[in-house]
Design a protein around this motif. Structure first.
Motif, short mmCIF file in Angstrom:
data_model
loop_
_atom_site.label_atom_id
_atom_site.label_comp_id
_atom_site.label_asym_id
_atom_site.label_seq_id
_atom_site.Cartn_x
_atom_site.Cartn_y
_atom_site.Cartn_z
N GLY A 206 -10.40 5.44 27.80
CA GLY A 206 -10.44 5.41 29.39
C GLY A 206 -10.97 6.28 30.45
O GLY A 206 -11.34 7.51 29.89
N VAL A 207 -11.34 5.75 31.42
CA VAL A 207 -11.77 6.65 32.61
C VAL A 207 -10.83 6.79 33.56
O VAL A 207 -10.13 5.86 33.84
N ARG A 208 -10.74 7.83 33.96
CA ARG A 208 -9.59 8.50 35.13
C ARG A 208 -9.95 7.36 36.30
O ARG A 208 -11.03 7.39 37.05
N GLY A 209 -9.01 6.91 37.03
CA GLY A 209 -8.95 6.15 38.15
C GLY A 209 -9.17 4.44 37.58
O GLY A 209 -9.00 3.72 38.54
N GLU A 210 -9.74 4.32 36.34
CA GLU A 210 -9.64 2.86 36.10
C GLU A 210 -8.63 2.39 35.18
O GLU A 210 -7.72 3.05 35.12
N ASP A 211 -8.85 0.99 34.75
CA ASP A 211 -7.81 0.32 33.96
C ASP A 211 -8.17 0.28 32.39
O ASP A 211 -9.38 0.19 31.92
N ARG B 280 1.97 0.39 37.39
CA ARG B 280 0.92 0.66 36.68
C ARG B 280 0.87 0.11 35.47
O ARG B 280 -0.18 -0.12 34.73
N VAL B 281 1.88 -0.77 34.97
CA VAL B 281 1.68 -1.48 33.68
C VAL B 281 1.78 -3.11 34.19
O VAL B 281 2.50 -3.73 34.93
N GLU B 282 0.59 -3.80 33.37
CA GLU B 282 0.62 -5.31 33.78
C GLU B 282 0.35 -5.93 32.23
O GLU B 282 -0.02 -5.70 31.38
N LYS C 225 -3.10 0.60 34.54
CA LYS C 225 -3.97 0.55 35.66
C LYS C 225 -3.85 2.02 36.28
O LYS C 225 -3.15 2.83 36.00
N ASN C 226 -5.03 2.26 36.81
CA ASN C 226 -5.16 3.64 37.54
C ASN C 226 -4.92 4.79 36.64
O ASN C 226 -4.06 5.62 36.73
#
Length: 239
Positions: free
Chosen positions: A38-43, A96-98, A113-114
């Motif tokens: 993952g990339v920092r700031g993304e989902d 931040r959890v979906e 998320k994030n």
């Protein structure tokens, strides 16, 4: 009699083996990926699928937990029970959890998320479908980068593309050099031939002009001499 007892003992052993193997053969199976980037700031989506030998029960449950990198502590971040997803809004995963899964398709996926560097660690998925409750949880490791990681396939493709491009460039350069060399050689011969032809024509033209001029002068001289002789003859006759 001894034969019957041995046969009965054999049947008992086979039945015992079937009973011993049956629970492991019908255990619920849970599947996740080994590693996710993952990339920092993304989902990022954390996929979890399970297979049960039983029909999907109303009491099916699914849970996600997280163990930070370099830690032994595990915290619960998601739970599904009685057809309702429950997200504990606590600590670093608050809001931040979906839930993005579908239990009808035996899909227990969630989304984080994030992303941040504190999300580096192991996420553990566990599912139970009573009476099928025997099975081992499955885990996936999340690695968060500042920027997207360059995959090995991309690097290999770039190298292969660069090599092919260089080879094509070399072929084109060789072809252009050959064409230029051929053009330089052919016109030199043609020009020399043309110049020789022109010089020959010019020389022959000059010679023709000289000969014509000399003939013209000779003709004029001949006519003038003839005319003068005719005048002198007429004078003599008159005398």
């Amino acid at each position: 009699m001894a034969v019957k007892r041995s046969v009965a003992a054999g049947h008992f052993i086979v039945l015992f083996c079937i009973i011993a193997v049956l629970p492991s053969a019908t255990a619920i199976k849970i599947y996740t990926r080994n590693k996710v980037y993952g990339v920092r700031g993304e989902d990022v989506r954390l996929s979890c699928y399970f297979w049960s030998w039983e029909w999907l029960s109303d009491d099916v449950t699914l849970s996600w937990s997280f163990r930070p990198e370099g830690s032994r502590e595990t915290i619960s971040i998601f739970h599904y029970n009685n057809g309702v997803p429950y997200i504990p809004n606590e600590r670093e995963f608050k809001d931040r959890v979906e839930w993005v899964g579908n239990m009808g398709w035996r899909d227990g996926s969630i989304k984080i998320k994030n992303l941040d560097f504190t999300d580096n660690g192991t996420f553990i998925c566990e599912a139970k479908n009573p009476p099928d409750i025997v099975g081992s949880p499955s885990s996936v490791q999340l690695v968060v980068y500042e920027k997207g990681p360059v995959q090995a396939g991309v690097v290999t493709g770039a190298i292969v593309g660069a090599v092919l491009g260089l080879a094509l460039l070399i072929v084109v350069l060789i072809y252009l050099i050959k064409c230029l060399m051929g053009r330089r050689r052919v016109p030199v011969k043609d020009i020399s031939i043309v110049e020789k032809g022109k010089s020959g024509k010019a020389a022959s033209g000059r010679q023709g002009q000289v000969v014509y001029a000399s003939l013209d002068q000779s003709s004029k001289k001949f006519h003038s001499e003839k005319k003068s002789k005719g005048v002198e003859g007429s004078k003599k006759e008159k005398k």
